[in-house]
Design a protein around this motif. Structure first.
Motif, short mmCIF file in Angstrom:
data_model
loop_
_atom_site.label_atom_id
_atom_site.label_comp_id
_atom_site.label_asym_id
_atom_site.label_seq_id
_atom_site.Cartn_x
_atom_site.Cartn_y
_atom_site.Cartn_z
N SER A 1 0.82 -1.23 0.00
CA SER A 1 0.00 0.00 0.00
C SER A 1 0.85 1.28 0.00
O SER A 1 0.76 2.10 0.90
CB SER A 1 -0.95 0.01 1.20
OG SER A 1 -1.90 -1.02 1.13
N PRO A 2 1.68 1.45 -1.02
CA PRO A 2 2.61 2.59 -1.03
C PRO A 2 1.92 3.95 -1.07
O PRO A 2 2.49 4.96 -0.64
CB PRO A 2 3.44 2.36 -2.29
CG PRO A 2 2.55 1.52 -3.17
CD PRO A 2 1.80 0.63 -2.24
N GLN A 3 0.67 4.00 -1.59
CA GLN A 3 -0.02 5.27 -1.78
C GLN A 3 -0.77 5.75 -0.55
O GLN A 3 -1.29 6.86 -0.52
CB GLN A 3 -0.97 5.16 -2.98
CG GLN A 3 -2.25 4.34 -2.76
CD GLN A 3 -2.03 2.84 -2.69
OE1 GLN A 3 -1.35 2.37 -1.80
NE2 GLN A 3 -2.62 2.09 -3.62
N MET A 4 -0.87 4.91 0.47
CA MET A 4 -1.65 5.23 1.66
C MET A 4 -0.78 5.81 2.78
O MET A 4 0.42 5.58 2.84
CB MET A 4 -2.39 3.98 2.15
CG MET A 4 -3.58 3.59 1.27
SD MET A 4 -4.96 4.77 1.36
CE MET A 4 -4.71 5.71 -0.16
N PRO A 5 -1.40 6.58 3.69
CA PRO A 5 -0.63 7.20 4.77
C PRO A 5 0.06 6.16 5.67
O PRO A 5 -0.44 5.06 5.86
CB PRO A 5 -1.69 7.97 5.57
CG PRO A 5 -2.86 8.12 4.66
CD PRO A 5 -2.84 6.93 3.76
N LYS A 6 1.19 6.54 6.21
CA LYS A 6 1.93 5.63 7.07
C LYS A 6 1.12 5.25 8.30
O LYS A 6 1.20 4.11 8.78
CB LYS A 6 3.25 6.27 7.49
CG LYS A 6 4.23 6.44 6.33
CD LYS A 6 5.53 7.06 6.79
CE LYS A 6 6.52 7.19 5.63
NZ LYS A 6 7.81 7.81 6.05
N GLU A 7 0.32 6.21 8.81
CA GLU A 7 -0.45 5.92 10.02
C GLU A 7 -1.55 4.89 9.77
O GLU A 7 -2.13 4.34 10.72
CB GLU A 7 -1.05 7.20 10.60
CG GLU A 7 -1.98 7.96 9.68
CD GLU A 7 -1.26 9.01 8.85
OE1 GLU A 7 -1.93 9.97 8.41
OE2 GLU A 7 -0.03 8.89 8.65
N ARG A 8 -1.86 4.62 8.52
CA ARG A 8 -2.86 3.59 8.20
C ARG A 8 -2.21 2.35 7.57
O ARG A 8 -2.90 1.49 7.01
CB ARG A 8 -3.95 4.15 7.29
CG ARG A 8 -4.90 5.08 8.03
CD ARG A 8 -6.20 5.32 7.31
NE ARG A 8 -7.15 6.04 8.16
CZ ARG A 8 -8.03 5.45 8.97
NH1 ARG A 8 -8.07 4.14 9.04
NH2 ARG A 8 -8.84 6.17 9.71
N GLY A 9 -0.90 2.26 7.67
CA GLY A 9 -0.23 1.05 7.21
C GLY A 9 0.39 1.13 5.83
O GLY A 9 0.89 0.13 5.32
N GLY A 10 0.36 2.32 5.22
CA GLY A 10 0.96 2.50 3.90
C GLY A 10 2.36 3.06 3.98
O GLY A 10 2.97 3.14 5.05
N LEU A 11 2.87 3.49 2.83
CA LEU A 11 4.23 4.04 2.76
C LEU A 11 4.24 5.55 2.59
O LEU A 11 5.31 6.16 2.62
CB LEU A 11 4.99 3.38 1.60
CG LEU A 11 5.13 1.86 1.66
CD1 LEU A 11 5.94 1.35 0.47
CD2 LEU A 11 5.75 1.40 2.97
N GLY A 12 3.07 6.16 2.37
CA GLY A 12 2.98 7.61 2.35
C GLY A 12 3.56 8.29 1.13
O GLY A 12 3.95 9.46 1.19
#
Length: 399
Positions: free
Chosen positions: A59-70
């Motif tokens: 999930s590279p496109q999702m925020p880090k706080e939701r488990g992505g890479l931001g």
């Protein structure tokens, strides 16, 4: 405009390339890794998802706080291109359509409680999702204002009736974003809703067979006959559906371009490997001027597509809607993908037309690129509107 990647993003890009080369491309030659619709089979996909999560590439496109890479849009452009050097790539990293666009828009516009309920399971890879907008004639397609599926308010619920079709991923989706008509206002007549697959009042009429390989869940025709949706599951305000659609489709169209560039590059890789070893009439194909002209033109067109895609990504990251830039990238990259794989297939001859390579897969897939998320002619009309309004300023420089 600054297209230089940060060291962190470039490192991540190289890791995606290495993962694709080591783990995913080898699956393409294993027929047991394909499902009945010529995409990666469930067991193989689950294995790749687990490896991607373990490698920190999920999930590279999702925020880090939701488990992505931001990643921002430019970072996505660099990494998505690497992912889709394999026909199976993006879904293994949770970066495939339609989940990719759905996650983006929900993260951008949904309330925090709605994100917890509807978005987080998609980010975690526990479920798949679908975007329900396109309708059969005389309903809405490229023109969302023509949508006829209705949602009528009764108390604290909305009752939905109507038909949709070519809904990507519907057969395996659990969470759905639905666009429905809530008034006759041409600009504020649409509203967006969420619903779960287990809610009564809707059904899949059929999975529409297509000429190419399919995304998981296919392209389905759907009928709504009294689906009840709580008002709490409405996304944004009543009448903001068109706004949500525009927010979603701008980035979603561009992520298609990012991925298609990866397929175009892979096509040339396959062609280059073959022409460097194949001889005919005493000379290698790679040494023939006619072949060099074909390969050089394809390589240049891919680079043009990359520059247009990165420019649009940069503008989106600056807060611009980038409608003009996204439309240009969409047209260029769709044409480029089709031409690149056609060139590679031609140079591979009968081998390219066979299933000994993935070129025939990419070729059939590529034809839809000029149709999905707005036909090329629609995007050309958009560009003409900009040119008519801006004239010489159509080509203005950023200052």
């Amino acid at each position: 405009m600054d297209f230089i990647l940060t060291p962190e993003v470039d490192y991540l890009r190289k890791r995606y390339r290495a993962f694709v080369d080591q783990h995913i491309i080898p699956l393409e030659s294993d027929r047991s890794a394909y499902d009945a619709h010529e995409n990666i089979a469930h067991d193989a996909l689950e294995g790749m998802k687990a490896k991607a999560k373990e490698a920190g590439l999920w999930s590279p496109q999702m925020p880090k706080e939701r488990g992505g890479l931001g990643l921002n849009t430019q970072g996505m452009a660099a990494c998505y291109e690497e992912m889709n050097r394999s026909i199976f790539g993006p879904v293994c990293f949770n970066a495939a359509a339609p989940d990719d666009g759905n996650m983006f828009v929900l993260n951008k516009v949904a309330r925090e409680d709605q994100k917890d309920k509807w978005l987080q399971p998609i980010i975690d890879g526990k479920i798949r999702s679908s975007f329900v907008m396109t309708e059969p004639h005389p309903g809405g397609g490229s023109d969302p204002s023509m949508i006829r599926t209705k949602a009528e308010k009764k108390g604290d619920k909305w009752i939905v009736t109507g038909k949709k079709w070519f809904i990507t991923g519907a057969e395996v989706a659990t969470h759905f974003i639905l666009m429905a008509k809530t008034s006759d206002d041409p600009r504020k007549g649409l509203t967006a809703f969420m619903f779960h697959k287990d809610q009564p009042g809707w059904k899949i009429i059929r999975r529409i067979e297509i000429m190419g390989p399919e995304e998981h869940g296919g392209h389905c025709e759907i009928e709504f006959d009294g689906l009840e949706i709580d008002d709490a599951d409405r996304i944004m305000e009543v009448g903001d559906g068109l706004k949500l659609t525009q927010i979603r489709l701008g980035t979603a169209r561009l992520t298609h371009c990012m991925r298609w560039l990866g397929l175009a590059k892979r096509s040339l890789e396959i062609a280059q490997e073959y022409i460097e070893r194949r001889e005919g009439f005493g000379i290698k194909l790679a040494d023939r001027e006619s072949v060099q002209l074909m390969m050089g033109k394809a390589a240049m067109d891919i680079e043009i597509g990359r520059m247009l895609t990165m420019k649009a990504a940069w503008k989106l990251d600056q807060g611009d809607k980038a409608r003009k830039e996204v439309s240009m990238a969409k047209i260029q990259v769709a044409d480029t993908l089709h031409q690149a794989v056609d060139t590679a297939l031609q140079l591979n001859g009968a081998r390219g037309y066979s299933k000994d390579t993935v070129l025939e897969w990419i070729y059939r897939y590529a034809r839809q690129a000029r149709l999905v998320d707005g036909a090329s002619e629609v995007h050309s009309m958009v560009l003409n509107r900009f040119y008519t309004a801006e004239r010489q300023d159509f080509w203005r420089w950023g200052v």
